[in-house]
Design a protein around this motif. Structure first.
Motif, PDB file in Angstrom:
ATOM      1  N   ILE A 290      12.349  -5.785  -4.129  1.00  0.00           N
ATOM      2  CA  ILE A 290      10.974  -5.359  -3.913  1.00  0.00           C
ATOM      3  C   ILE A 290      10.902  -4.356  -2.753  1.00  0.00           C
ATOM      4  N   ALA A 291      12.053  -3.878  -2.289  1.00  0.00           N
ATOM      5  CA  ALA A 291      12.098  -2.891  -1.216  1.00  0.00           C
ATOM      6  C   ALA A 291      11.478  -1.587  -1.721  1.00  0.00           C
ATOM      7  N   PRO A 292      10.919  -0.764  -0.877  1.00  0.00           N
ATOM      8  CA  PRO A 292      10.830  -0.908   0.570  1.00  0.00           C
ATOM      9  C   PRO A 292       9.646  -1.775   0.977  1.00  0.00           C
ATOM     10  N   GLY A 293       9.754  -2.375   2.132  1.00  0.00           N
ATOM     11  CA  GLY A 293       8.694  -3.250   2.629  1.00  0.00           C
ATOM     12  C   GLY A 293       7.758  -2.534   3.560  1.00  0.00           C
ATOM     13  N   THR A 294       7.272  -1.377   3.158  1.00  0.00           N
ATOM     14  CA  THR A 294       6.349  -0.619   4.001  1.00  0.00           C
ATOM     15  C   THR A 294       4.945  -0.724   3.446  1.00  0.00           C
ATOM     16  N   GLY A 295       3.983  -0.592   4.336  1.00  0.00           N
ATOM     17  CA  GLY A 295       2.590  -0.656   3.922  1.00  0.00           C
ATOM     18  C   GLY A 295       2.059  -2.074   3.953  1.00  0.00           C
ATOM     19  N   ASP A 296       0.794  -2.175   3.715  1.00  0.00           N
ATOM     20  CA  ASP A 296       0.070  -3.437   3.800  1.00  0.00           C
ATOM     21  C   ASP A 296       0.125  -4.176   2.474  1.00  0.00           C
ATOM     22  N   ILE A 297       0.143  -5.496   2.494  1.00  0.00           N
ATOM     23  CA  ILE A 297       0.094  -6.315   1.281  1.00  0.00           C
ATOM     24  C   ILE A 297      -1.307  -6.906   1.103  1.00  0.00           C
ATOM     25  N   TYR A 298      -2.160  -6.730   2.096  1.00  0.00           N
ATOM     26  CA  TYR A 298      -3.520  -7.254   2.025  1.00  0.00           C
ATOM     27  C   TYR A 298      -4.439  -6.198   1.433  1.00  0.00           C
ATOM     28  N   ALA A 299      -5.262  -6.599   0.489  1.00  0.00           N
ATOM     29  CA  ALA A 299      -6.158  -5.674  -0.188  1.00  0.00           C
ATOM     30  C   ALA A 299      -7.572  -5.835   0.362  1.00  0.00           C
TER      31      ALA A 299
ATOM     32  N   SER B  54       0.812  -1.222   0.000  1.00  0.00           N
ATOM     33  CA  SER B  54       0.000   0.000   0.000  1.00  0.00           C
ATOM     34  C   SER B  54       0.845   1.272   0.000  1.00  0.00           C
ATOM     35  N   ASP B  55       2.052   1.240   0.577  1.00  0.00           N
ATOM     36  CA  ASP B  55       2.900   2.435   0.653  1.00  0.00           C
ATOM     37  C   ASP B  55       4.116   2.356  -0.267  1.00  0.00           C
ATOM     38  N   ALA B  56       4.046   1.584  -1.340  1.00  0.00           N
ATOM     39  CA  ALA B  56       5.213   1.423  -2.212  1.00  0.00           C
ATOM     40  C   ALA B  56       4.763   1.336  -3.669  1.00  0.00           C
ATOM     41  N   THR B  57       5.722   1.435  -4.558  1.00  0.00           N
ATOM     42  CA  THR B  57       5.413   1.288  -5.971  1.00  0.00           C
ATOM     43  C   THR B  57       5.302  -0.184  -6.333  1.00  0.00           C
ATOM     44  N   ARG B  58       4.598  -0.474  -7.394  1.00  0.00           N
ATOM     45  CA  ARG B  58       4.420  -1.858  -7.820  1.00  0.00           C
ATOM     46  C   ARG B  58       5.715  -2.425  -8.368  1.00  0.00           C
ATOM     47  N   LYS B  59       5.866  -3.729  -8.236  1.00  0.00           N
ATOM     48  CA  LYS B  59       7.009  -4.462  -8.770  1.00  0.00           C
ATOM     49  C   LYS B  59       6.448  -5.577  -9.647  1.00  0.00           C
ATOM     50  N   ASP B  60       7.121  -5.852 -10.768  1.00  0.00           N
ATOM     51  CA  ASP B  60       6.610  -6.840 -11.719  1.00  0.00           C
ATOM     52  C   ASP B  60       7.724  -7.742 -12.221  1.00  0.00           C
ATOM     53  N   LEU B  61       7.339  -8.936 -12.629  1.00  0.00           N
ATOM     54  CA  LEU B  61       8.226  -9.831 -13.361  1.00  0.00           C
ATOM     55  C   LEU B  61       7.442 -10.407 -14.531  1.00  0.00           C
ATOM     56  N   ASP B  62       8.033 -10.352 -15.719  1.00  0.00           N
ATOM     57  CA  ASP B  62       7.548 -11.070 -16.894  1.00  0.00           C
ATOM     58  C   ASP B  62       8.708 -11.921 -17.355  1.00  0.00           C
ATOM     59  N   TYR B  63       8.764 -13.176 -16.906  1.00  0.00           N
ATOM     60  CA  TYR B  63       9.893 -14.056 -17.188  1.00  0.00           C
ATOM     61  C   TYR B  63       9.716 -14.700 -18.554  1.00  0.00           C
ATOM     62  N   THR B  64      10.544 -14.296 -19.502  1.00  0.00           N
ATOM     63  CA  THR B  64      10.417 -14.797 -20.866  1.00  0.00           C
ATOM     64  C   THR B  64      11.660 -15.526 -21.346  1.00  0.00           C
ATOM     65  N   ALA B  65      12.730 -15.522 -20.561  1.00  0.00           N
ATOM     66  CA  ALA B  65      14.004 -16.077 -21.032  1.00  0.00           C
ATOM     67  C   ALA B  65      13.913 -17.553 -21.406  1.00  0.00           C
ATOM     68  N   ALA B  66      13.048 -18.304 -20.739  1.00  0.00           N
ATOM     69  CA  ALA B  66      12.964 -19.739 -21.007  1.00  0.00           C
ATOM     70  C   ALA B  66      11.859 -20.084 -21.997  1.00  0.00           C
ATOM     71  N   GLY B  67      11.231 -19.061 -22.586  1.00  0.00           N
ATOM     72  CA  GLY B  67      10.137 -19.343 -23.501  1.00  0.00           C
ATOM     73  C   GLY B  67       8.885 -19.722 -22.749  1.00  0.00           C
ATOM     74  N   PRO B  68       7.900 -20.291 -23.422  1.00  0.00           N
ATOM     75  CA  PRO B  68       6.668 -20.637 -22.718  1.00  0.00           C
ATOM     76  C   PRO B  68       6.914 -21.776 -21.734  1.00  0.00           C
ATOM     77  N   VAL B  69       6.566 -21.560 -20.486  1.00  0.00           N
ATOM     78  CA  VAL B  69       6.795 -22.591 -19.471  1.00  0.00           C
ATOM     79  C   VAL B  69       5.507 -23.060 -18.803  1.00  0.00           C
ATOM     80  N   LEU B  70       4.440 -22.290 -18.908  1.00  0.00           N
ATOM     81  CA  LEU B  70       3.203 -22.677 -18.251  1.00  0.00           C
ATOM     82  C   LEU B  70       2.138 -23.140 -19.238  1.00  0.00           C
ATOM     83  N   ASN B  71       2.492 -23.297 -20.504  1.00  0.00           N
ATOM     84  CA  ASN B  71       1.525 -23.809 -21.476  1.00  0.00           C
ATOM     85  C   ASN B  71       2.202 -24.720 -22.495  1.00  0.00           C
ATOM     86  N   ASN B  72       3.239 -25.425 -22.069  1.00  0.00           N
ATOM     87  CA  ASN B  72       3.978 -26.272 -23.008  1.00  0.00           C
ATOM     88  C   ASN B  72       3.654 -27.759 -22.855  1.00  0.00           C
ATOM     89  N   GLY B  73       2.593 -28.084 -22.125  1.00  0.00           N
ATOM     90  CA  GLY B  73       2.153 -29.466 -22.023  1.00  0.00           C
ATOM     91  C   GLY B  73       2.852 -30.306 -20.966  1.00  0.00           C
TER      92      GLY B  73
END
Length: 177
Positions: free
Chosen positions: A81-90, A33-52
């Motif tokens: 992912i610092a800083p660890g301030t604010g709530d993570i519950y929505a 709640s008191d920090a900016t968003r952090k993201d990961l889009d892991y593409t280095a290994a190609g499709p990993v969650l829909n390859n059967g």
């Protein structure tokens, strides 16, 4: 969304989510709640969650430090992912599998989940690799083998000799390293 507690209508909303897109990449979003968003889009290994095939995915969020993402037992990404301030519950959301935290996201996870778990501490890289090994042997993290395997080795005259002692695991071998 594979699992999460945030309203995925916007990545800027408070909460966290692990998911994928149609291309099968691993992605996550983390916003306190008191920090900016952090993201990961892991593409280095190609499709990993829909390859059967099954994929073992672990994300460790260390509140005032790094997020570590693991695929099949091995770390594939580390980022702050610092800083660890604010709530993570929505407010107004729940922890959901196959949906975002509202339960009304426009698309559901179309896949199978197995051995979903949450810890109240950061797992180490060794623990993640061990959990992956348990799964390869058909064991749940709830019922691990009683004795972990041990490997000893010696090197003499350029020759590596390994000795294996353990049950419940399969030793893989390769003549060339």
């Amino acid at each position: 969304s594979v699992v999460g507690n945030k309203d995925w209508d916007s990545g800027g909303n408070t909460g966290w989510l692990i998911g994928t897109q149609g291309d099968g990449r691993i992605e996550w979003n983390y916003k306190r709640s008191d920090a900016t968003r952090k993201d990961l889009d892991y593409t280095a290994a190609g499709p990993v969650l829909n390859n059967g095939r099954w994929a073992h995915v672990v994300v460790v969020w260390k509140i005032n430090g790094d997020a570590e993402t693991y695929l099949d037992g091995f770390k594939v990404n580390t980022q702050s992912i610092a800083p660890g301030t604010g709530d993570i519950y929505a407010d107004g959301t729940s922890l959901n599998l196959g949906q975002d935290g509202t339960g009304s996201y426009g698309s559901d996870w179309d896949g199978l989940l197995d051995d979903v778990a949450f810890w109240d501490r950061a797992l180490t890289a060794d623990e993640v690799l061990t959990l992956y090994g348990y799964g390869l042997q058909g064991n749940s993290f709830l019922n691990p083998p009683t004795t972990p395997p041990t490997i000893t080795y010696t090197v003499a005259s350029g020759q590596l000799t390994m000795n294996w002692l353990g049950t419940g695991f399969t030793l893989q071998e390769n003549a060339n390293l």
